[in-house]
Design an enzyme around this catalytic site. Structure first.
Site, PDB file in Angstrom:
ATOM      1  N   ALA A  75     -21.325  -6.338  -5.828  1.00 36.67           N
ATOM      2  CA  ALA A  75     -21.316  -6.465  -7.273  1.00 36.67           C
ATOM      3  C   ALA A  75     -19.870  -6.597  -7.719  1.00 36.67           C
ATOM      4  CB  ALA A  75     -21.949  -5.237  -7.903  1.00 36.67           C
ATOM      5  N   GLY A 114     -24.030  -5.270  -2.941  1.00 34.04           N
ATOM      6  CA  GLY A 114     -24.918  -6.304  -3.451  1.00 34.04           C
ATOM      7  C   GLY A 114     -24.959  -7.534  -2.559  1.00 34.04           C
ATOM      8  N   GLU A 117     -27.408  -6.759  -0.039  1.00 36.60           N
ATOM      9  CA  GLU A 117     -28.732  -6.722  -0.683  1.00 36.60           C
ATOM     10  C   GLU A 117     -29.273  -8.134  -0.896  1.00 36.60           C
ATOM     11  OE1 GLU A 117     -27.221  -4.054  -3.777  1.00 36.60           O
ATOM     12  OE2 GLU A 117     -28.849  -2.673  -3.276  1.00 36.60           O
ATOM     13  N   GLU A 137     -21.624   1.643  -1.508  1.00 36.94           N
ATOM     14  CA  GLU A 137     -21.783   2.154  -2.875  1.00 36.94           C
ATOM     15  C   GLU A 137     -21.423   3.618  -3.019  1.00 36.94           C
ATOM     16  OE1 GLU A 137     -23.727  -0.011  -1.432  1.00 36.94           O
ATOM     17  OE2 GLU A 137     -24.408  -1.518  -2.859  1.00 36.94           O
ATOM     18  N   VAL A 389      14.756  12.274  13.202  1.00 33.78           N
ATOM     19  CA  VAL A 389      15.372  13.362  13.972  1.00 33.78           C
ATOM     20  C   VAL A 389      15.333  14.640  13.141  1.00 33.78           C
ATOM     21  CG1 VAL A 389      16.818  11.713  15.205  1.00 33.78           C
ATOM     22  CG2 VAL A 389      17.737  12.865  13.181  1.00 33.78           C
ATOM     23  N   GLU A 391      15.765  17.707  10.670  1.00 34.66           N
ATOM     24  CA  GLU A 391      16.046  17.668   9.229  1.00 34.66           C
ATOM     25  C   GLU A 391      17.396  18.347   8.943  1.00 34.66           C
ATOM     26  OE1 GLU A 391      14.524  16.005   7.028  1.00 34.66           O
ATOM     27  OE2 GLU A 391      14.238  17.066   5.140  1.00 34.66           O
ATOM     28  N   LYS A 396      21.508  13.642  11.025  1.00 31.36           N
ATOM     29  CA  LYS A 396      21.031  12.357  10.515  1.00 31.36           C
ATOM     30  C   LYS A 396      22.206  11.403  10.262  1.00 31.36           C
ATOM     31  CE  LYS A 396      16.644  13.865   8.392  1.00 31.36           C
ATOM     32  NZ  LYS A 396      15.664  13.422   9.372  1.00 31.36           N
TER      33      LYS A 396
END
Ligand code: T1G
Ligand code: NAD
Length: 664
Positions: A75, A114, A117, A137, A389, A391, A396
Site C-alpha cells: 500500500a 498489499g 495480497e 504490516e 584505540v 579512549e 589517539k
C-alpha cells in the site's frame, strides 16, 4: 509523439498500468516508481484491466508484472493518514481473484504487504530466485488489510502463516515455494518464463482461486501457545497479537467472515498511536541515509578501509566492513595485540556461523579479507581509516600523527571516540577537512546506529562519505554535533541520572527497571549498567574530577568504589549467582546506599516510565536547541537503534510531541 521533438516535448505520461498482448496471453505491466506502491491510480488501473481483459475473447490468461526495481511493494504508506479513496484494495484483489481469465503474478524484487495480497488474488504466483515476499504490516503497527491473513494460511498452512504475518519478516522465493506461497521459482527472463508457465497451466484444469481453498484449523492449545510466545516477543507492540487473532479467525470462520474481521482490525489499528509512531519511524529510517543537505555532494570512493585498534570496537567495526565486502587492514600496537585482534574477529565470525548467519566457508573468506599488522605503511592506499584505540587523548593523537604521515591526503580519517572532543583528537592533523567522527555502537557488527560527527573543519565530501559508509554497512546514520556524549550518550547520562534521583527518593531499583521494561525498553537502566559495566562511566567521571571539574558523587560511584562493577564482578546494582545473568535485589547495595536514600516514595510504574522518558525528551530538546541534532526524528532514531527504545512508541521526541498534542 507526432508534431513534437524529443527535446521539447514534455515527458509522455507513462500509464501506471499498461496492457500488451503476446498471442493469447496478456501482460499487464505496473509502472509506478519508485516501488510500485498501490496508490489510487494503480488500484484503478488494475480494476480496469480486469474488465478490459475479461471482455477480450482473444485473451486466455494474464501475466501481472512490474517495471523498475521491484514488484508492488505494498500500500502507499503516504496515503495512510488520508481518507481512503475507491477502489479499495480488498475489492481490487477480489476482482482479480474473480476474473474470468486466470492471472499469474510474475514477481521480482519485493512483493510486500498489499503487493503480496494482490499476488495472492492471482491464480498462480511465480518469482525470480532472489525475489522477497512478505507481509510487513505489523512492523507498521497494523495488520494486512486486503486478505493477507485470510489467504496466506490457505496457501501455506496456519503455522507458516503465523510466522509470516506476526513477524513481518519476508522470505526469499525458494523458501516461499517450499511453503506453498508461490507456485514456482523461475530463472531467466521473468515475463517469458511467466508466459511459458501460463501456457503450460492452461493445458490442465485450473486450481480453485485461493479464497475457495480449505484451511486446516489447529486446536485451541496451538493458539494459546502462540499468544504467549508472540506477546513476549512483541514487548508491548499490539499489532502482532491482533494479526494472530485474524489468523485464528481465518482458520475457524468462513472466508468472508474472516475477511470482514481482518478489515475491521486493520481500520481500527490504522488510526492508532502505535501505527502513527511506526509510520514516522519508517519514513525517518528511509530518509536518514540520504539527508537533503548532502544531496548535491558526492561521497569519496570506499574501496579499501583501515581500522586502528582490534579491541571490542575495532574488531566489531572490521567485521561490519567485511560483512559489506570491503577489504580491511587492521593495525595494532604489537604482535600480541595483532593476535588478540584477529582472535576477536574470529570469535565474531564464529558467532555468526553458530547463529546460522554465515557458512564456515563464508566466515573463512571474511577473515581472509583482513590484513592484520603493526605496520602503518599498510594504510598507504586506504580510502578511509577508522581509529578505535583506547579512549585517551594522547594515544589517539599519536595514532593520527602516524595516519597523517602514511595516508593519502584525500583519505578520510575517522575517530570512534565516545566522549573526547574530536577537534582535540584531530589537532595538528594535516588536511583536517578529511577528518570526522564515526561513532559506532557495541557490538559494532550488529548495532544499526552510526553517529556521524563532523568538526567545523570537516569537508562536505568527507561528511557525505560518512553517510555513504553507513549505506554500505546497512546502518542508520544520524549526524551529531560536538558535545560530551554526542546525542545518544548525552541523553543516556541524563536518563541514568534521573533514574538515580528516583532511587534517592526511595523508589526501588528493581521497580525502575521493571517500569522501563514494561514501557517496552529492551532493558531497564540499572540492569543495563550491570551488563555493560559501571566502571567505564565511573572512570570518565573520575577523569573529569581530576581535571578540576565539579562532578558530584553518584550512587554508581559508591558501588564501583565498593568493587561492584556489574555482572563481571558478580554484582553491581544487583547481585548475580555464578553462571546466572538474572539480577537479584541486593542487600549489600541497600546497605551501601543506606545513607543516600529517603524513606520509600511510592511511584507507580507508568509514572516512573513517563518521568524518565520525559527527562530523555527534555535533554533531546536541549540538544536540538544547541544544534547538536538536526531534527527530533534523528534523536528518535538514535534512541531506537542505539539504546533499545521501543520502536512502536516512535522514540522519546515523538512520544513527547504526541503527548503535548493530546494535552493541548
Ligand atoms: N509507500 C510509499 N512510499 C514507499 C513505500 C510505500 N509502501 N515503500 C517505499 N517507499 C518509498 C521510500 O520512502 C523511498 O522514498 C522510496 O520509496 C524508495 O524506498 C493493505 C496495509 C520495497 C524493499 O512496508 O520495504 O501494504 O526516499 O529507499 O531500498 O495490507 O522500500 O525515494 O522519497 O526503501 O530499494 C507494506 C516498505 C505497506 C514496504 C525497496 N509495504 N518498503 O527498498 O528503496 S502496508 C512495506 C520497503 C500494506 C496492505 C498494507 C522498501 C523496498 P524516497 P527505499 P529500496
Ligand atoms: P578496547 O580496549 O577493547 O580496544 C582498544 C584497542 O586499541 C586494544 O586492542 C589496544 O591494543 C589497541 N590500541 C591501543 N593503542 C593502540 C595504538 N597506538 N595503535 C594501535 N592499536 C592500539 O577498547 P574499545 O572498547 O574497543 O574502545 C575503543 C574506542 O571506541 C574508544 O575510543 C571508545 O571510547 C570507543 N567506543 C567504545 C564503545 C564500547 O561500547 N566499548 C562504544 C563506542 C565507542
Amino acid at each position: 509523439m507526432t508534431g513534437t521533438t524529443a527535446d521539447t516535448a514534455p515527458a509522455a505520461a507513462r500509464p501506471v498500468v499498461a496492457i500488451d498482448r503476446h498471442g493469447d496471453i496478456a501482460v499487464v505491466t505496473v509502472d509506478n516508481p519508485p516501488v510500485n506502491a498501490l496508490g489510487q491510480a494503480l488500484r484503478q488501473g488494475l480494476w480496469d484491466a480486469v474488465g478490459t481483459l475479461d471482455a477480450d475473447p482473444r485473451v486466455r490468461a494474464v501475466v501481472l508484472v512490474c517495471a523498475g526495481r521491484t514488484f508492488i511493494a505494498g500500500a502507499d504508506v503516504t496515503e495512510f493518514g488520508k481518507p481512503p479513496v475507491p477502489p479499495h484494495l480488498p475489492d481490487v484483489v477480489a476482482r482479480i481473484e474473480g476474473a474470468a481469465k486466470p492471472w499469474i503474478a510474475a514477481i521480482h524484487g519485493s512483493a510486500l504487504g498489499g503487493g503480496l495480497e494482490v499476488a495472492m488474488g492471482c491464480r498462480f504466483r511465480v518469482a525470480a530466485p532472489d525475489a522477497a515476499l512478505g507481509l510487513p504490516e505489523v512492523t507498521l503497527g497494523i495488520v494486512p488489510g486486503a486478505g493477507g491473513t485470510v489467504r496466506t494460511p490457505r496457501l501455506t498452512g496456519v503455522e507458516a502463516a503465523v510466522d509470516l504475518v506476526t513477524t513481518g519478516k519476508p522470505v526469499r522465493a525458494p523458501r516461499a515455494a517450499a511453503m506453498g506461497l508461490i507456485d514456482a521459482v523461475v530463472e531467466g527472463d521473468l515475463v517469458e518464463a511467466a508466459i511459458a508457465f501460463a501456457r503450460e497451466a492452461l493445458t490442465r484444469p485450473l486450481p480453485p482461486p485461493v479464497c475457495q481453498r480449505p484451511v486446516a484449523a489447529p486446536d485451541a492449545s496451538f493458539w494459546t501457545e502462540q499468544e504467549r510466545r508472540i506477546a513476549k516477543a512483541a514487548k508491548g507492540a499490539v499489532a502482532p497479537l491482533r494479526a494472530l487473532a485474524c489468523l485464528r479467525r481465518a482458520a475457524e470462520a468462513s472466508f468472508d467472515a474472516a475477511l470482514a474481521f481482518e478489515r475491521e482490525t486493520f481500520l481500527d489499528l490504522r488510526g492508532s498511536d502505535q501505527a502513527a509512531a511506526l509510520r514516522a519511524v519508517f519514513f525517518a529510517e528511509r530518509a536518514a541515509p540520504r539527508p537533503a543537505h548532502l544531496r548535491d555532494v558526492a561521497p569519496l570512493p570506499l574501496r579499501r578501509v583501515g581500522v586502528v585498534g582490534g579491541g571490542t570496537m575495532g574488531a566489531g567495526i572490521a567485521a561490519a566492513l567485511r560483512d559489506a565486502g570491503l577489504p580491511v587492514v587492521l593495525i595494532e600496537r604489537d604482535d600480541a595485540a595483532v593476535a588478540r585482534g584477529l582472535a576477536n574477529l574470529t570469535a565474531l565470525f564464529d558467532g555468526s556461523v553458530r547463529r546460522g548467519r554465515l557458512t564456515p566457508a563464508q566466515a573463512e573468506a571474511r577473515l581472509a579479507g583482513v590484513t592484520a599488522t603493526t605496520d602503518y605503511a599498510a594504510l598507504a592506499d586506504a580510502d578511509l581509516v577508522i581509529e578505535a584505540v583506547f579512549e585517551e587523548i594522547g594515544v589517539k593523537r599519536a595514532v593520527f600523527a602516524d595516519l597523517g604521515r602514511v595516508c593519502r591526503a584525500d583519505a578520510v580519517l575517522a575517530t570512534n571516540t565516545s566522549y573526547l572532543d574530536p577537534r582535540l583528537v584531530a589537532e595538528g592533523l594535516p588536511h583536517p577537512g578529511r577528518f570526522i567522527g564515526l561513532h559506532f555502537f557495541s557490538p559494532a557488527n550488529v548495532m544499526t546506529l552510526l553517529e556521524i560527527v563532523p568538526t567545523p573543519d570537516t569537508a562536505p565530501e568527507t561528511l557525505a562519505t560518512g553517510f555513504a559508509l553507513a549505506r554500505a554497512l546497512n546502518k542508520i546514520p544520524v549526524q551529531a554535533g560536538i558535545c560530551e556524549g554526542f546525542i545518544g550518550n548525552r541523553i543516556l547520562k541524563r536518563y541514568r541520572a534521573a533514574a538515580e534521583a528516583l532511587v534517592r527518593r526511595g523508589v526501588p531499583i528493581a521497580e525502575i527497571d521493571a517500569a522501563m521494561r514494561g514501557h517496552g525498553m529492551a532493558m531497564g537502566p540499572f540492569e543495563a549498567q550491570d551488563l555493560g559495566g559501571l566502571d567505564i562511566a565511573f572512570l570518565q567521571r573520575e577523569g573529569a574530577r581530576q581535571a578540576g571539574q565539579d562532578v558530584p558523587e553518584t550512587l554508581g560511584d559508591i558501588l564501583v568504589r565498593a568493587g561492584r562493577k556489574g555482572q563481571k564482578t558478580g554484582g553491581g546494582w544487583y547481585d548475580y549467582q555464578p553462571g546466572d545473568r538474572r539480577p537479584q535485589p541486593s542487600q549489600a547495595v541497600t546497605d551501601l546506599l543506606a545513607g543516600q536514600i529517603a524513606p520509600g516514595a511510592a511511584m507507580d510504574r507508568a509514572a516512573i516510565a513517563d518521568h524518565l522518558v520525559a527527562e530523555m525528551a527534555a535533554e533531546g530538546e536541549a540538544i536540538l536547541s544547541e544544534g547538536i541534532a538536526r531534527a527530533p526524528s534523528d534523536i528518535d532514531l538514535v534512541e531506537i537503534h542505539g539504546y533499545g527504545f521501543p520502536r512502536w512508541r516512535g522514540g522519546p521526541m515523538f512520544a513527547a510531541a504526541r503527548r503535548a498534542a493530546v494535552a493541548g
